[in-house]
Design an enzyme around this catalytic site. Structure first.
Site, short mmCIF file in Angstrom:
data_model
loop_
_atom_site.label_atom_id
_atom_site.label_comp_id
_atom_site.label_asym_id
_atom_site.label_seq_id
_atom_site.Cartn_x
_atom_site.Cartn_y
_atom_site.Cartn_z
N TYR A 79 0.85 -1.19 0.00
CA TYR A 79 0.00 0.00 0.00
C TYR A 79 0.89 1.24 0.00
O TYR A 79 1.86 1.31 0.75
CB TYR A 79 -0.90 0.01 1.25
CG TYR A 79 -1.79 1.22 1.35
CD1 TYR A 79 -2.83 1.43 0.43
CD2 TYR A 79 -1.61 2.16 2.36
CE1 TYR A 79 -3.66 2.54 0.53
CE2 TYR A 79 -2.44 3.28 2.47
CZ TYR A 79 -3.46 3.46 1.55
OH TYR A 79 -4.28 4.56 1.65
N ASP A 107 9.26 2.85 0.29
CA ASP A 107 8.18 3.45 1.07
C ASP A 107 8.35 2.98 2.51
O ASP A 107 7.95 1.88 2.86
CB ASP A 107 6.82 3.04 0.50
CG ASP A 107 5.65 3.64 1.28
OD1 ASP A 107 5.90 4.15 2.40
OD2 ASP A 107 4.52 3.59 0.78
N LYS A 162 3.85 8.75 9.15
CA LYS A 162 3.50 8.17 10.45
C LYS A 162 4.41 8.64 11.61
O LYS A 162 4.18 9.71 12.14
CB LYS A 162 3.41 6.65 10.32
CG LYS A 162 2.26 6.31 9.34
CD LYS A 162 1.80 4.89 9.29
CE LYS A 162 0.50 4.81 8.48
NZ LYS A 162 0.56 4.04 7.26
C1 LIG Z 1 0.01 4.60 5.85
C2 LIG Z 1 0.83 4.37 4.65
C3 LIG Z 1 0.85 5.27 3.57
C4 LIG Z 1 -0.10 6.44 3.49
O1 LIG Z 1 0.09 7.37 4.48
P1 LIG Z 1 -1.13 8.34 4.87
O2 LIG Z 1 -0.53 9.28 5.86
O3 LIG Z 1 -2.20 7.46 5.43
O4 LIG Z 1 -1.55 9.02 3.64
C5 LIG Z 1 1.74 5.06 2.56
N1 LIG Z 1 2.57 4.00 2.56
C6 LIG Z 1 2.57 3.11 3.57
C7 LIG Z 1 3.53 1.97 3.54
C8 LIG Z 1 1.68 3.25 4.63
O5 LIG Z 1 1.64 2.32 5.59
#
Ligand SMILES: *Cc1c(COP(=O)(O)O)cnc(C)c1O
Length: 434
Positions: free
Chosen positions: A151, A246, A274
């Site tokens: 994701y 990511d 995060k």
């Molecule tokens: C949570 C998440 C995102 C998106 O971040 P948001 O602050 O919710 O937009 C992108 N990549 C990863 C791996 C995530 O866990």
């Protein structure tokens, strides 16, 4: 808290949820919160402190969601809260540069030397979207390669998932995503280096980047196979394709320097989120100077944000990172996480429940399947109904897990040994009831 507590009172949550559904689609502002994949109704939270969540009906939970990862110091960590209060007294947004942005950017670069320059934004989604834009700008290519089950936020072309055919062009995962966008997203199974090699062979001149979660944590937790990340690094280097990590979850979570430090890989671009916001909305992307210098106002790749580098979020992030720098933080998180995973694993075994556990530091996964789980296709074999039952028995005992089989559990520095012992006891009960 007592084991086998009576069924909790949830009348206030139920009433709020009914009202919320009249006003907000599904009653929630992010879909997984609605409990759809485990059944039942979400609990409305009133406050949180340390490892505890308190709901509007007066129930208390040990929290393993931690706002989906950010609250690594536990909720309302005193030093973070006092920093936010101090910052707020100085005004909440200026739309002009601040010293706080320089401090956080430097802390990020010190932890992630591959991020020679950093741009701060307001969410992980925004950071990934922007990193991909600059990757496309730098390579002057349109296609990207991602992995099934990873994701990367909800921007259009990242909600695309390929069919089963290897080099099939992406079809959208969500209504409202034009097929013309999705077709630029190629998708292969996680941990499948042969599939990547095949696509790179066919598409090398069209591929701007390969993006992945170096530790996949959005299909449950799926660690990278040995040498998978190294092989991706070699392949992208040889073919002038950018490699984007990511690390929105893994950054400052599995180690201060994230997965890239843990595995010794240097990506071209990295995305964070995060934890670096300390519970406030933040994202960041950064990488090699020559790539990042393409971003406006230096270069032709446009990206902007009214609240980017917001002083409250910067303050919360800086204080959180400061706390994480203290000696022994990651070792303690590892020890507590290992104890929890072992206790849960033993309890499942004793109850004869097939469970495949995965864990990197304080990111924990447990699939209700005999495994092994190495990608989305094998993760999908989990018995999600069983997870739902397990989830609800845990919730009734005051243990708040993610309301989906395909999310991770997180530990914070605020979780005590007693919390972990209690959780293992609760799990023992929950496994027996399955
Ligand atoms: C949570 C998440 C995102 C998106 O971040 P948001 O602050 O919710 O937009 C992108 N990549 C990863 C791996 C995530 O866990």
């Amino acid at each position: 808290m007592v084991l086998c507590a009576p069924i909790m009172k949830t009348t206030r949550s139920a009433k709020l949820f009914a009202n919320a559904q009249q006003l907000i689609p599904g009653g929630v502002n992010s879909p997984v919160r609605a409990f759809r994949s485990v059944g039942g109704q979400p609990r409305f939270i009133k406050r949180a402190k340390g490892a505890r969540l308190y709901d509007v009906d007066g129930n208390t939970y040990i929290d393993y969601v931690l706002s989906w990862g950010p609250m690594i110091l536990g909720h309302a960590a005193p030093s973070v809260i006092s920093t936010i209060k101090k910052a707020a007294a100085n005004g909440t947004s200026y739309g002009a540069p601040t010293e706080l942005e320089v401090i956080l950017a430097r802390m990020i670069r010190d932890a992630f030397p591959s991020m020679e320059k950093v741009r701060l934004v307001s969410s992980g989604t925004e950071a990934v979207m922007s990193a991909i834009r600059v990757a496309r700008g730098f390579t002057k290519r349109d296609n990207i390669l991602k992995f099934e089950g990873c994701y990367h936020g909800h921007s259009d072309y990242l909600l695309a998932k390929a069919g089963s055919g290897l080099a099939t062009l992406g079809i959208p995962d969500s209504l409202g995503v034009p097929a013309d966008f999705a077709k630029h997203t190629l998708t292969v199974p996680y941990n499948d280096i042969q599939a990547v090699q095949q696509i790179v062979k066919e598409q090398r001149d069209t591929l701007a980047c390969i993006i992945l979660e170096p530790i996949a944590a959005n299909m449950g937790v799926v660690p990278p196979a040995p040498d998978f990340l190294q092989a991706l690094r070699r392949l992208t280097e040889e073919n002038d394709i950018l490699l984007i990590f990511d690390e929105v979850i893994s950054g400052f979570r599995v180690a201060y320097g994230g997965a890239q430090t843990l595995y010794g890989i240097t990506p071209d671009l990295t995305v964070l989120g995060k934890i670096i916001g300390g519970g406030l909305p933040v994202g960041a992307y950064g990488g090699r100077k020559e790539i990042m210098d393409l971003i406006a106002p230096l270069g032709p790749v446009y990206q902007a944000g009214t609240l980017s580098g917001n002083p409250l979020a910067m303050s919360a992030g800086i204080e959180t990172l400061k706390q994480l720098k203290a000696r022994g933080v990651y070792k303690k998180l590892e020890d507590k996480s290992a104890a929890l995973a072992k206790g849960i694993g033993d309890a499942a075994k004793k109850a004869g429940v097939p469970l495949t556990q995965t864990r990197i530091g304080s990111i924990l996964g447990a699939f209700f399947t005999s495994g092994p789980v190495v990608n989305w296709n094998t993760a999908k074999l989990s018995d999600t109904k069983r997870y739902g039952q397990f989830f609800h028995t845990m919730l009734e005992q005051g243990v708040y897990l993610a309301p989906s089989q395909f999310e991770a559990a997180f530990l914070s520095t605020a979780h005590s040994t007693r919390d972990i012992e209690y959780t293992i006891k609760a799990a023992t009960t929950a496994f027996k009831k399955l």
